[in-house]
Design a protein around this motif. Structure first.
Motif, short mmCIF file in Angstrom:
data_model
loop_
_atom_site.label_atom_id
_atom_site.label_comp_id
_atom_site.label_asym_id
_atom_site.label_seq_id
_atom_site.Cartn_x
_atom_site.Cartn_y
_atom_site.Cartn_z
N GLN A 180 85.32 92.16 24.00
CA GLN A 180 83.71 92.10 23.20
C GLN A 180 83.23 92.47 24.12
O GLN A 180 83.03 92.30 25.23
N PRO A 181 82.29 93.09 24.03
CA PRO A 181 81.32 93.89 24.66
C PRO A 181 79.67 92.64 25.28
O PRO A 181 79.99 92.02 23.50
N TYR A 182 78.97 92.59 25.78
CA TYR A 182 77.89 91.63 26.45
C TYR A 182 78.55 90.74 25.70
O TYR A 182 77.67 89.06 25.11
N SER A 183 79.15 89.93 26.79
CA SER A 183 79.73 88.95 26.32
C SER A 183 80.08 87.78 27.37
O SER A 183 80.39 88.53 28.73
N PRO A 197 79.58 85.81 23.50
CA PRO A 197 78.93 86.23 23.54
C PRO A 197 77.22 86.00 24.03
O PRO A 197 76.98 84.94 23.34
N PHE A 198 76.40 86.75 24.27
CA PHE A 198 74.68 86.47 24.99
C PHE A 198 73.99 87.27 24.16
O PHE A 198 72.69 86.83 24.67
N ASN A 199 73.90 88.35 23.33
CA ASN A 199 73.21 89.39 23.09
C ASN A 199 72.36 88.79 22.12
O ASN A 199 71.68 89.00 21.59
N ARG A 200 71.97 87.35 21.89
CA ARG A 200 71.62 87.06 20.73
C ARG A 200 70.41 85.62 21.77
O ARG A 200 69.94 85.32 21.69
#
Length: 261
Positions: A180-183, A197-200
């Motif tokens: 998964q991207p951006y995780s 995920p860390f994009n939030r």
């Protein structure tokens, strides 16, 4: 909404208290007893600065770009579907920009203004105020740069993912493996990797994403892939947000109305 309001009130109180202590300490010239007197009986101008800090820390400070969009939206209600949220997202983007290396531009201007005030013999209160503003504006990109460096190292060690390959086929093949991207990447109990995920996690998620993409940039095969990676990192980390989903959907609809309708 009551829960959100309660969280806002809590963080406004927390941030306001921190700002009060910081400003009181600066105005006291480092005298603890004097600082406590200021805190117990704060002047009106100090309370006004604390109020601005409360708004800034909860992404509620006035934003000229957001105000222009709100005015446009008020004239045509259709824009409410495309951009339901404006002010908070605009302030989140501003906070991210200030905490990136680009924030050194604003910090440099503040530092130059402080030095001019010192050289021209401005009043002590003015010099102290400009010094404090320069310190605050310099601290933001410094902290942001440290975050970039730290998480760049984590991404290089394989503990974070960025946007992945620029080639759609390669990215799809990678997704089929569970990637998964951006995780953040953690080892699972069955030996498989777990992606969180860390994009939030605003307003620093964009910095995490930039760091991860920088670590992945060395894997690009050509100069064109590298340029595509760099441009894609900026656009995805600044615009790939839930609050911009309406705008993204509208753009997709204009491009392909039959498929995206």
């Amino acid at each position: 909404f009551r829960l959100l309001s309660a969280f806002d009130t809590y963080f406004q109180g927390l941030g306001g208290e921190a700002e009060m202590y910081k400003l009181a300490w600066r105005r006291s010239g480092g005298n603890e007893a004097r600082a406590r007197q200021i805190i117990e009986n704060p002047p009106a101008d100090l309370l006004a600065e604390v109020g601005k800090a409360k708004a800034a820390r909860t992404f509620r400070e006035p934003n000229e770009l957001a105000r222009a969009i709100v005015n446009l939206r008020s004239k045509n209600r259709l824009f409410h579907l495309i951009l339901p949220f404006v002010e908070t997202p605009a302030n989140i983007a501003t906070a991210t920009w200030r905490r990136s290396p680009a924030g050194f531009i604003e910090a440099g201007k503040a530092l130059a203004e402080y030095r001019r005030a010192v050289n021209y013999g401005a009043e002590a209160a003015t010099v102290a105020r400009l010094k404090g503003e320069a310190i605050d504006k310099l601290a933001r990109p410094l902290v942001g740069s440290m975050i970039l460096g730290t998480f760049y190292a984590l991404a290089k060690s394989g503990m974070m993912t960025g946007s992945g390959p620029t080639d759609p086929k390669d990215k799809n093949a990678l997704r089929e493996t569970g990637w998964q991207p951006y995780s953040f990447v953690f080892p699972g109990p069955d030996g498989k990797k777990v992606y969180i995920p860390f994009n939030r996690f605003e307003p620093v998620s964009a910095l995490f994403g930039f760091a991860a993409d920088m670590a992945e940039a060395k894997e690009q095969k050509t100069a064109g892939d590298l340029a595509s990676k760099a441009f894609g990192s900026i656009t995805q980390n600044l615009t790939s947000k839930t609050y911009l989903q309406g705008l993204a959907d509208a753009a997709e609809f204009i491009n392909d109305p039959m498929r995206a309708g």
